[in-house]
Design a protein around this motif. Structure first.
Motif, PDB file in Angstrom:
ATOM      1  N   PRO A   1       0.819  -1.222   0.000  1.00  0.00           N
ATOM      2  CA  PRO A   1       0.000   0.000   0.000  1.00  0.00           C
ATOM      3  C   PRO A   1       0.849   1.267   0.000  1.00  0.00           C
ATOM      4  N   THR A   2       1.951   1.270   0.712  1.00  0.00           N
ATOM      5  CA  THR A   2       2.829   2.450   0.740  1.00  0.00           C
ATOM      6  C   THR A   2       3.440   2.700  -0.632  1.00  0.00           C
ATOM      7  N   GLU A   3       3.859   1.638  -1.294  1.00  0.00           N
ATOM      8  CA  GLU A   3       4.433   1.792  -2.630  1.00  0.00           C
ATOM      9  C   GLU A   3       3.394   2.293  -3.611  1.00  0.00           C
ATOM     10  N   LEU A   4       2.176   1.792  -3.487  1.00  0.00           N
ATOM     11  CA  LEU A   4       1.100   2.260  -4.372  1.00  0.00           C
ATOM     12  C   LEU A   4       0.823   3.739  -4.158  1.00  0.00           C
ATOM     13  N   GLU A   5       0.773   4.177  -2.911  1.00  0.00           N
ATOM     14  CA  GLU A   5       0.537   5.593  -2.627  1.00  0.00           C
ATOM     15  C   GLU A   5       1.639   6.439  -3.236  1.00  0.00           C
ATOM     16  N   GLU A   6       2.879   6.012  -3.101  1.00  0.00           N
ATOM     17  CA  GLU A   6       4.002   6.768  -3.661  1.00  0.00           C
ATOM     18  C   GLU A   6       3.909   6.821  -5.174  1.00  0.00           C
ATOM     19  N   LEU A   7       3.589   5.694  -5.784  1.00  0.00           N
ATOM     20  CA  LEU A   7       3.460   5.633  -7.240  1.00  0.00           C
ATOM     21  C   LEU A   7       2.345   6.551  -7.731  1.00  0.00           C
ATOM     22  N   PHE A   8       1.201   6.497  -7.076  1.00  0.00           N
ATOM     23  CA  PHE A   8       0.078   7.350  -7.495  1.00  0.00           C
ATOM     24  C   PHE A   8       0.386   8.828  -7.256  1.00  0.00           C
ATOM     25  N   SER A   9       1.114   9.133  -6.181  1.00  0.00           N
ATOM     26  CA  SER A   9       1.441  10.544  -5.942  1.00  0.00           C
ATOM     27  C   SER A   9       2.382  11.048  -7.023  1.00  0.00           C
ATOM     28  N   LEU A  10       3.273  10.205  -7.501  1.00  0.00           N
ATOM     29  CA  LEU A  10       4.162  10.613  -8.589  1.00  0.00           C
ATOM     30  C   LEU A  10       3.391  10.805  -9.889  1.00  0.00           C
ATOM     31  N   ILE A  11       2.499   9.877 -10.169  1.00  0.00           N
ATOM     32  CA  ILE A  11       1.710   9.962 -11.408  1.00  0.00           C
ATOM     33  C   ILE A  11       0.804  11.189 -11.380  1.00  0.00           C
TER      34      ILE A  11
ATOM     35  N   PRO B   1      12.187  18.487 -15.067  1.00  0.00           N
ATOM     36  CA  PRO B   1      13.276  17.693 -14.496  1.00  0.00           C
ATOM     37  C   PRO B   1      12.794  16.538 -13.640  1.00  0.00           C
ATOM     38  N   SER B   2      11.552  16.610 -13.149  1.00  0.00           N
ATOM     39  CA  SER B   2      11.064  15.515 -12.310  1.00  0.00           C
ATOM     40  C   SER B   2      10.157  14.580 -13.089  1.00  0.00           C
ATOM     41  N   SER B   3      10.197  14.648 -14.404  1.00  0.00           N
ATOM     42  CA  SER B   3       9.319  13.791 -15.200  1.00  0.00           C
ATOM     43  C   SER B   3       9.783  12.347 -15.148  1.00  0.00           C
ATOM     44  N   PHE B   4       8.873  11.442 -15.470  1.00  0.00           N
ATOM     45  CA  PHE B   4       9.152  10.009 -15.430  1.00  0.00           C
ATOM     46  C   PHE B   4      10.298   9.653 -16.374  1.00  0.00           C
ATOM     47  N   GLY B   5      10.330  10.297 -17.505  1.00  0.00           N
ATOM     48  CA  GLY B   5      11.344   9.975 -18.501  1.00  0.00           C
ATOM     49  C   GLY B   5      12.750  10.343 -18.070  1.00  0.00           C
ATOM     50  N   SER B   6      12.909  11.361 -17.224  1.00  0.00           N
ATOM     51  CA  SER B   6      14.254  11.778 -16.876  1.00  0.00           C
ATOM     52  C   SER B   6      14.749  11.188 -15.564  1.00  0.00           C
ATOM     53  N   HIS B   7      13.856  11.011 -14.586  1.00  0.00           N
ATOM     54  CA  HIS B   7      14.319  10.541 -13.287  1.00  0.00           C
ATOM     55  C   HIS B   7      13.660   9.252 -12.827  1.00  0.00           C
ATOM     56  N   GLY B   8      12.455   8.997 -13.189  1.00  0.00           N
ATOM     57  CA  GLY B   8      11.731   7.830 -12.692  1.00  0.00           C
ATOM     58  C   GLY B   8      11.353   8.062 -11.258  1.00  0.00           C
ATOM     59  N   SER B   9      10.850   7.055 -10.594  1.00  0.00           N
ATOM     60  CA  SER B   9      10.436   7.231  -9.205  1.00  0.00           C
ATOM     61  C   SER B   9      11.668   7.247  -8.317  1.00  0.00           C
ATOM     62  N   ASN B  10      11.622   8.054  -7.284  1.00  0.00           N
ATOM     63  CA  ASN B  10      12.735   8.120  -6.338  1.00  0.00           C
ATOM     64  C   ASN B  10      12.967   6.767  -5.689  1.00  0.00           C
ATOM     65  N   ARG B  11      11.896   6.061  -5.424  1.00  0.00           N
ATOM     66  CA  ARG B  11      12.015   4.746  -4.788  1.00  0.00           C
ATOM     67  C   ARG B  11      12.760   3.774  -5.693  1.00  0.00           C
ATOM     68  N   ALA B  12      12.454   3.785  -6.991  1.00  0.00           N
ATOM     69  CA  ALA B  12      13.132   2.887  -7.924  1.00  0.00           C
ATOM     70  C   ALA B  12      14.609   3.237  -8.001  1.00  0.00           C
ATOM     71  N   VAL B  13      14.938   4.531  -8.052  1.00  0.00           N
ATOM     72  CA  VAL B  13      16.339   4.952  -8.102  1.00  0.00           C
ATOM     73  C   VAL B  13      17.031   4.546  -6.802  1.00  0.00           C
ATOM     74  N   TYR B  14      16.376   4.790  -5.684  1.00  0.00           N
ATOM     75  CA  TYR B  14      16.951   4.446  -4.395  1.00  0.00           C
ATOM     76  C   TYR B  14      17.153   2.939  -4.293  1.00  0.00           C
ATOM     77  N   SER B  15      16.178   2.176  -4.742  1.00  0.00           N
ATOM     78  CA  SER B  15      16.302   0.721  -4.677  1.00  0.00           C
ATOM     79  C   SER B  15      17.440   0.233  -5.555  1.00  0.00           C
ATOM     80  N   THR B  16      17.541   0.799  -6.748  1.00  0.00           N
ATOM     81  CA  THR B  16      18.639   0.411  -7.635  1.00  0.00           C
ATOM     82  C   THR B  16      19.970   0.801  -7.013  1.00  0.00           C
TER      83      THR B  16
END
Length: 142
Positions: free
Chosen positions: A18-28, A39-54
């Motif tokens: 549920p937390t990941e879904l909330e973060e994803l929807f807030s980004l969308i 600069p914060s578009s999906f194409g240039s940075h992606g989700s912060n969580r995905a970058v952090y996880s990577t």
């Protein structure tokens, strides 16, 4: 978004927490999410969580590789120490065997000289015995 919509998106499986879904929807739902110039578009940075996880995975992988390399160096060091100990032990054994061989060779040479001396002495004694038989033979034949 309703629970039915979340289940529909996930095909009945719990793909996101549920937390990941909330973060994803807030980004969308951000106004500039689909704007490629932003600069914060999906194409240039992606989700912060995905970058952090990577990034986190890279850090963990590096740490794991370092630990693995450390263990490998430790095993190599122990193996080298074992081989060095074995080499020293075998060198000592080799020296001992060479010393024993040298002593056995000297002993063999001494016995060979003694044997040759005894053979020579035996030949001389036989010759003297033969002379004594001849003298005795001459004395009894007269």
């Amino acid at each position: 978004m309703s629970e039915e919509e979340v289940q529909f998106l996930c095909h009945g499986e719990a793909m996101f927490t549920p937390t990941e879904l909330e973060e994803l929807f807030s980004l969308i739902n951000q106004p500039d999410f689909f704007d490629p110039a932003s600069p914060s578009s999906f194409g240039s940075h992606g989700s912060n969580r995905a970058v952090y996880s990577t990034h986190e995975r890279k850090i963990r992988r590096k740490q794991s590789n370092r630990e693995s390399a450390r263990r490998s160096r430790w095993r190599k060091k122990r193996h080298l120490e074992n081989l060095t100990n074995q080499l020293n032990r075998l060198k000592a054994e080799n020296r001992e065997l060479k010393n024993r061989l040298g002593l056995a060779t000297q002993h063999n040479m001494l016995l060979s000289f003694e044997n040759e001396h005894l053979k020579f002495e035996s030949t001389n004694l036989r010759a003297k015995l033969l002379d004594a038989y001849q003298i005795l033979g001459t004395m009894f034949s007269q």
